[in-house]
Write a protein that holds these residues in place. Structure first.
Motif, PDB file in Angstrom:
ATOM      1  N   THR A 160       0.488  -1.005   0.270  1.00  0.00           N
ATOM      2  CA  THR A 160      -0.156   0.026  -0.010  1.00  0.00           C
ATOM      3  C   THR A 160       1.125   1.259   0.395  1.00  0.00           C
ATOM      4  O   THR A 160       0.726   2.710  -0.497  1.00  0.00           O
ATOM      5  N   ALA A 161       2.009   1.146   0.306  1.00  0.00           N
ATOM      6  CA  ALA A 161       3.137   2.412  -0.030  1.00  0.00           C
ATOM      7  C   ALA A 161       4.015   2.019  -0.851  1.00  0.00           C
ATOM      8  O   ALA A 161       4.782   3.318  -0.834  1.00  0.00           O
ATOM      9  N   LEU A 162       4.285   1.361  -1.347  1.00  0.00           N
ATOM     10  CA  LEU A 162       4.779   1.062  -2.624  1.00  0.00           C
ATOM     11  C   LEU A 162       4.061   2.796  -3.560  1.00  0.00           C
ATOM     12  O   LEU A 162       3.151   2.488  -3.849  1.00  0.00           O
ATOM     13  N   ASP A 163       4.982   2.935  -4.586  1.00  0.00           N
ATOM     14  CA  ASP A 163       5.365   3.558  -4.998  1.00  0.00           C
ATOM     15  C   ASP A 163       5.558   3.250  -6.986  1.00  0.00           C
ATOM     16  O   ASP A 163       6.841   3.088  -6.738  1.00  0.00           O
ATOM     17  N   ARG A 164       4.631   3.246  -7.205  1.00  0.00           N
ATOM     18  CA  ARG A 164       4.525   2.023  -8.691  1.00  0.00           C
ATOM     19  C   ARG A 164       6.055   2.180 -10.172  1.00  0.00           C
ATOM     20  O   ARG A 164       5.969   2.142 -10.661  1.00  0.00           O
ATOM     21  N   SER A 165       5.076   4.353  -9.363  1.00  0.00           N
ATOM     22  CA  SER A 165       5.903   4.657 -10.137  1.00  0.00           C
ATOM     23  C   SER A 165       7.350   4.869 -10.257  1.00  0.00           C
ATOM     24  O   SER A 165       8.439   4.639 -11.625  1.00  0.00           O
ATOM     25  N   LYS A 166       7.631   4.559  -8.960  1.00  0.00           N
ATOM     26  CA  LYS A 166       9.185   5.028  -8.940  1.00  0.00           C
ATOM     27  C   LYS A 166       9.666   2.614  -8.939  1.00  0.00           C
ATOM     28  O   LYS A 166      11.592   2.991 -10.294  1.00  0.00           O
ATOM     29  N   LEU A 167       8.452   1.919  -9.085  1.00  0.00           N
ATOM     30  CA  LEU A 167       9.561   1.312  -9.277  1.00  0.00           C
ATOM     31  C   LEU A 167       9.854   0.486 -11.343  1.00  0.00           C
ATOM     32  O   LEU A 167      10.230  -0.166 -11.087  1.00  0.00           O
ATOM     33  N   ALA A 168       8.623   1.429 -11.404  1.00  0.00           N
ATOM     34  CA  ALA A 168       8.440   1.120 -13.206  1.00  0.00           C
ATOM     35  C   ALA A 168      10.039   1.808 -13.842  1.00  0.00           C
ATOM     36  O   ALA A 168      11.203   0.757 -14.197  1.00  0.00           O
ATOM     37  N   VAL A 169      10.264   2.609 -12.649  1.00  0.00           N
ATOM     38  CA  VAL A 169      11.898   3.943 -13.292  1.00  0.00           C
ATOM     39  C   VAL A 169      12.648   2.676 -13.355  1.00  0.00           C
ATOM     40  O   VAL A 169      13.911   2.763 -14.063  1.00  0.00           O
ATOM     41  N   GLY A 283      27.851  -5.843  -4.104  1.00  0.00           N
ATOM     42  CA  GLY A 283      27.034  -5.719  -5.342  1.00  0.00           C
ATOM     43  C   GLY A 283      26.832  -3.780  -5.260  1.00  0.00           C
ATOM     44  O   GLY A 283      27.139  -3.516  -4.232  1.00  0.00           O
ATOM     45  N   THR A 284      25.938  -4.023  -6.017  1.00  0.00           N
ATOM     46  CA  THR A 284      25.369  -2.350  -5.937  1.00  0.00           C
ATOM     47  C   THR A 284      24.045  -2.796  -5.171  1.00  0.00           C
ATOM     48  O   THR A 284      23.539  -3.393  -5.618  1.00  0.00           O
ATOM     49  N   GLN A 285      23.766  -1.806  -4.511  1.00  0.00           N
ATOM     50  CA  GLN A 285      23.253  -1.591  -3.681  1.00  0.00           C
ATOM     51  C   GLN A 285      22.278  -0.981  -3.515  1.00  0.00           C
ATOM     52  O   GLN A 285      22.061   0.660  -4.096  1.00  0.00           O
ATOM     53  N   ILE A 286      20.604  -1.557  -4.080  1.00  0.00           N
ATOM     54  CA  ILE A 286      19.197  -1.082  -4.270  1.00  0.00           C
ATOM     55  C   ILE A 286      18.818  -0.945  -2.992  1.00  0.00           C
ATOM     56  O   ILE A 286      18.396  -2.255  -2.471  1.00  0.00           O
ATOM     57  N   PHE A 287      18.284  -0.473  -2.451  1.00  0.00           N
ATOM     58  CA  PHE A 287      17.453   0.063  -1.280  1.00  0.00           C
ATOM     59  C   PHE A 287      15.925  -0.416  -1.748  1.00  0.00           C
ATOM     60  O   PHE A 287      15.181   1.077  -1.538  1.00  0.00           O
ATOM     61  N   MET A 288      14.838  -0.776  -1.875  1.00  0.00           N
ATOM     62  CA  MET A 288      13.763  -0.674  -1.392  1.00  0.00           C
ATOM     63  C   MET A 288      12.566   0.284  -0.868  1.00  0.00           C
ATOM     64  O   MET A 288      11.535   0.538  -1.634  1.00  0.00           O
ATOM     65  N   ASN A 290      13.029   2.793  -0.291  1.00  0.00           N
ATOM     66  CA  ASN A 290      14.049   4.019  -1.216  1.00  0.00           C
ATOM     67  C   ASN A 290      12.012   4.314  -1.826  1.00  0.00           C
ATOM     68  O   ASN A 290      11.812   5.389  -2.116  1.00  0.00           O
ATOM     69  N   LEU A 291      11.343   3.109  -1.946  1.00  0.00           N
ATOM     70  CA  LEU A 291      10.289   3.294  -2.956  1.00  0.00           C
ATOM     71  C   LEU A 291       8.775   2.890  -2.053  1.00  0.00           C
ATOM     72  O   LEU A 291       7.505   3.577  -2.826  1.00  0.00           O
ATOM     73  N   LEU A 292       9.013   3.434  -0.701  1.00  0.00           N
ATOM     74  CA  LEU A 292       8.338   3.707   0.484  1.00  0.00           C
ATOM     75  C   LEU A 292       7.735   4.803   0.602  1.00  0.00           C
ATOM     76  O   LEU A 292       8.686   5.983   1.319  1.00  0.00           O
ATOM     77  N   ASP A 293       6.460   5.456   0.875  1.00  0.00           N
ATOM     78  CA  ASP A 293       6.134   6.299   1.581  1.00  0.00           C
ATOM     79  C   ASP A 293       5.472   6.059   2.680  1.00  0.00           C
ATOM     80  O   ASP A 293       4.528   5.260   3.080  1.00  0.00           O
ATOM     81  N   TYR A 294       6.488   5.551   4.097  1.00  0.00           N
ATOM     82  CA  TYR A 294       5.927   5.120   4.910  1.00  0.00           C
ATOM     83  C   TYR A 294       5.148   5.790   6.213  1.00  0.00           C
ATOM     84  O   TYR A 294       4.904   5.278   7.327  1.00  0.00           O
ATOM     85  N   ALA A 295       4.748   7.056   5.361  1.00  0.00           N
ATOM     86  CA  ALA A 295       3.454   7.852   6.683  1.00  0.00           C
ATOM     87  C   ALA A 295       2.131   6.694   6.324  1.00  0.00           C
ATOM     88  O   ALA A 295       1.196   7.203   6.708  1.00  0.00           O
ATOM     89  N   LEU A 296       2.630   6.097   5.159  1.00  0.00           N
ATOM     90  CA  LEU A 296       1.198   5.177   4.643  1.00  0.00           C
ATOM     91  C   LEU A 296       0.903   4.111   5.629  1.00  0.00           C
ATOM     92  O   LEU A 296       0.143   2.905   5.781  1.00  0.00           O
ATOM     93  N   VAL A 297       1.739   3.151   5.818  1.00  0.00           N
ATOM     94  CA  VAL A 297       2.533   2.354   7.742  1.00  0.00           C
ATOM     95  C   VAL A 297       2.884   2.286   7.928  1.00  0.00           C
ATOM     96  O   VAL A 297       2.888   2.802   8.940  1.00  0.00           O
ATOM     97  N   ASP A 298       1.508   1.896   9.522  1.00  0.00           N
ATOM     98  CA  ASP A 298       1.573   1.388  10.453  1.00  0.00           C
ATOM     99  C   ASP A 298       2.183   0.502  11.423  1.00  0.00           C
ATOM    100  O   ASP A 298       2.476  -0.493  11.123  1.00  0.00           O
ATOM    101  N   LYS A 299       3.494   1.240  11.412  1.00  0.00           N
ATOM    102  CA  LYS A 299       4.444   0.402  12.127  1.00  0.00           C
ATOM    103  C   LYS A 299       4.213  -0.232  13.408  1.00  0.00           C
ATOM    104  O   LYS A 299       5.148  -1.293  13.583  1.00  0.00           O
ATOM    105  N   ASP A 300       3.337  -0.346  14.366  1.00  0.00           N
ATOM    106  CA  ASP A 300       3.109  -1.109  15.500  1.00  0.00           C
ATOM    107  C   ASP A 300       2.860  -2.519  14.436  1.00  0.00           C
ATOM    108  O   ASP A 300       3.111  -3.098  15.331  1.00  0.00           O
ATOM    109  N   GLU A 301       1.700  -2.055  13.729  1.00  0.00           N
ATOM    110  CA  GLU A 301       0.838  -3.575  13.121  1.00  0.00           C
ATOM    111  C   GLU A 301       1.748  -3.891  12.646  1.00  0.00           C
ATOM    112  O   GLU A 301       1.655  -5.602  12.381  1.00  0.00           O
TER     113      GLU A 301
END
Length: 367
Positions: A160-169, A283-288, A290-301
Motif C-alpha cells: 500500500t505504501a509502494l510507489d509503482r511509478s518509481k518501481l517502473a523507473v 554489489g550495487t546496493q538498491i534499497f527498496m 526508498n520506493l515506500l511512503d512510510y507515512a502510509l504504514v502502521d509501523k506498530d502493526e
C-alpha cells in the motif's frame, strides 16, 4: 586440477508443503544417463552420490551437489557436468522414476544389498516411525503455512505504501544497465531451483557460492511487498526474450516467488537481501525502502506481523528438526541390515560404467 562445485536444493519445505524442481536437475534431452537410486534411509544413497561426485571432481569435472532440504548434509542428487550424468535419490517425498527407461534412465536398487530377514523384528517400529515422520512434516507445513498468512499481511502493508511509478523507473533503469546492448531475438531458456531452504539446521542458503563468478551484482534490499519480485520477474522475462539462459532461484516460503536470478553469459546476478535469508551481499546496493511512503504504514502493526511471522516460522523449523531425529532413528534399522561390502562393489561398478561414458565423450570430441 579439481573442477568447480556448486550446491543447490532441488526441493523445499514450503508453505505449500514439499515443493519440487527435480525436473530441472538435468534434461532428458541432454542427459547421457540418469540413474534413479531406490532404497530406504541409511542404505547408502547419499554416501554413494558423494563418493561419485568427489571421484569425478578430483578428475577435473565440474560437479553439482543437490542437497536434501530435510537434511542439508545429505544429497538428493549429483550431476557430473561434461559427462551429462545425474544420479538421483528416487524415494519419497521426491519420487523419481525413469521417463525413458534404458535410453536415458535406469534404476539402481539399493534394496538388493540388504538382509531382508533382519527387518522382521523392526517391522512395527519402521511403520510407526514412518507415520510419525509424515505427521511431523504435516505439522511443520501447517506452521510454515500459517507464517505465510502473516507474511501476506506484512507484505500488504508495504504494497500500500509502494510507489509503482518509481518501481517502473527502477525496472527500466536496471534493464538498460544489464540488457541495453542486446536486441530481442530468439527465446532463451531458464532453470528453476532453490538456493535457500528450511532445514533441520534452520534456514540454509548456498547463494554465496552460486553467484561468486558474477562480475556485476545488483542487491535488492527490502522486506516483503517492496517490489523485489516484480523486478526479478521483469528482468527474467526481458533476458529470456533476448535469448539468454537464466538461473532462477525460488523463495523457500512462497515457492512461486523468485528470490534470485543469475544470467551466466552476462556474468550478472540480481540477488535479494530479504526477510528470510537476511544476507548482506557485496554489489550495487538498491534499497527498496526508498520506493515506500512510510507515512502510509502502521509501523506498530508491521512489527506485530514480523514477531508473529518469525515465531511461527521458527516453530515450523523446530518441527522439521524433530522429524530429522526420527529419520536418524529409522536409518539405524537399515544400517544394521546393509551389506556395505556389496555397496562398495556396486560403487566400483558404477564408476567403471561412468568412465566408459568419459571415453565415449572423448571419442565424440575427435569426430
Amino acid at each position: 586440477m579439481k573442477g568447480n562445485i556448486r550446491n543447490f536444493f532441488p526441493g523445499g519445505n514450503t508453505s505449500l508443503g514439499f515443493y519440487s524442481f527435480y525436473d530441472y536437475i538435468i534434461s532428458q534431452d541432454t542427459a547421457t544417463r540418469k540413474i534413479c537410486i531406490k532404497g530406504g534411509p541409511g542404505t547408502g544413497k547419499s554416501s554413494l552420490m558423494k563418493k561419485i561426485g568427489t571421484f569425478f571432481n578430483d578428475k577435473g569435472y565440474d560437479v553439482e551437489y543437490h542437497h536434501c532440504s530435510s537434511d542439508n548434509n545429505s544429497l538428493d542428487g549429483v550431476v557430473i557436468k561434461g559427462l551429462d550424468v545425474a544420479i538421483l535419490d528416487g524415494t519419497s517425498p521426491h519420487v523419481v522414476d525413469p521417463q525413458n527407461p534404458g535410453a536415458v534412465d535406469e534404476i539402481l536398487n539399493m534394496g538388493q544389498h540388504w538382509n531382508e530377514d533382519g527387518f522382521k523384528k523392526y517391522r512395527e517400529d519402521i511403520i510407526k516411525t514412518n507415520k510419525q515422520i509424515k505427521g511431523r512434516f504435516q505439522r511443520a507445513y501447517k506452521f510454515i503455512g500459517a507464517s505465510k498468512l502473516i507474511h501476506d499481511d506484512w507484505s500488504n502493508y508495504n504494497k500500500t505504501a509502494l510507489d509503482r511509478s518509481k518501481l517502473a523507473v527502477l525496472q527500466e533503469d536496471l534493464k538498460n544497465k544489464i540488457l541495453s546492448n542486446y536486441e530481442i531475438a530468439s527465446i532463451g531458456a531458464e532453470r528453476h531451483l532453490f538456493a535457500t531452504a528450511f532445514t533441520p539446521n534452520g534456514i540454509v542458503t548456498f547463494i554465496d557460492s552460486l553467484y561468486e563468478s558474477s562480475e556485476k551484482v545488483y542487491v535488492l534490499n527490502g522486506g516483503p511487498g517492496t517490489g523485489k519480485t516484480q523486478i526479478l520477474k521483469f528482468i527474467l522475462e526481458e533476458a529470456i526474450k533476448r535469448g539468454f539462459f537464466v538461473e532462477v532461484y525460488h523463495d523457500p516460503l512462497i515457492p512461486e516467488r523468485i528470490e534470485h536470478i543469475i544470467i551466466p553469459n552476462l556474468k550478472t546476478a540480481l540477488v535479494t537481501s530479504n526477510e528470510i535469508n537476511q544476507k548482506k551481499f557485496i554489489g550495487t546496493q538498491i534499497f527498496m525502502d526508498n520506493l515506500l511512503d512510510y507515512a502510509l504504514v502502521d509501523k506498530d502493526e508491521v512489527q506485530k506481523d514480523k514477531d508473529i511471522f518469525y515465531k511461527l516460522l521458527n516453530e515450523g523449523l523446530t518441527v522439521i528438526a524433530s522429524a530429522k531425529k526420527l529419520h536418524d532413528d529409522l536409518e539405524k534399522y537399515y544400517i544394521e541390515n546393509m551389506n556395505f561390502e556389496e555397496i562398495d562393489e556396486a560403487y566400483d561398478k558404477l564408476v567403471n560404467r561412468l568412465l566408459k561414458y568419459e571415453k565415449e565423450h572423448e571419442i565424440n570430441k575427435t569426430i
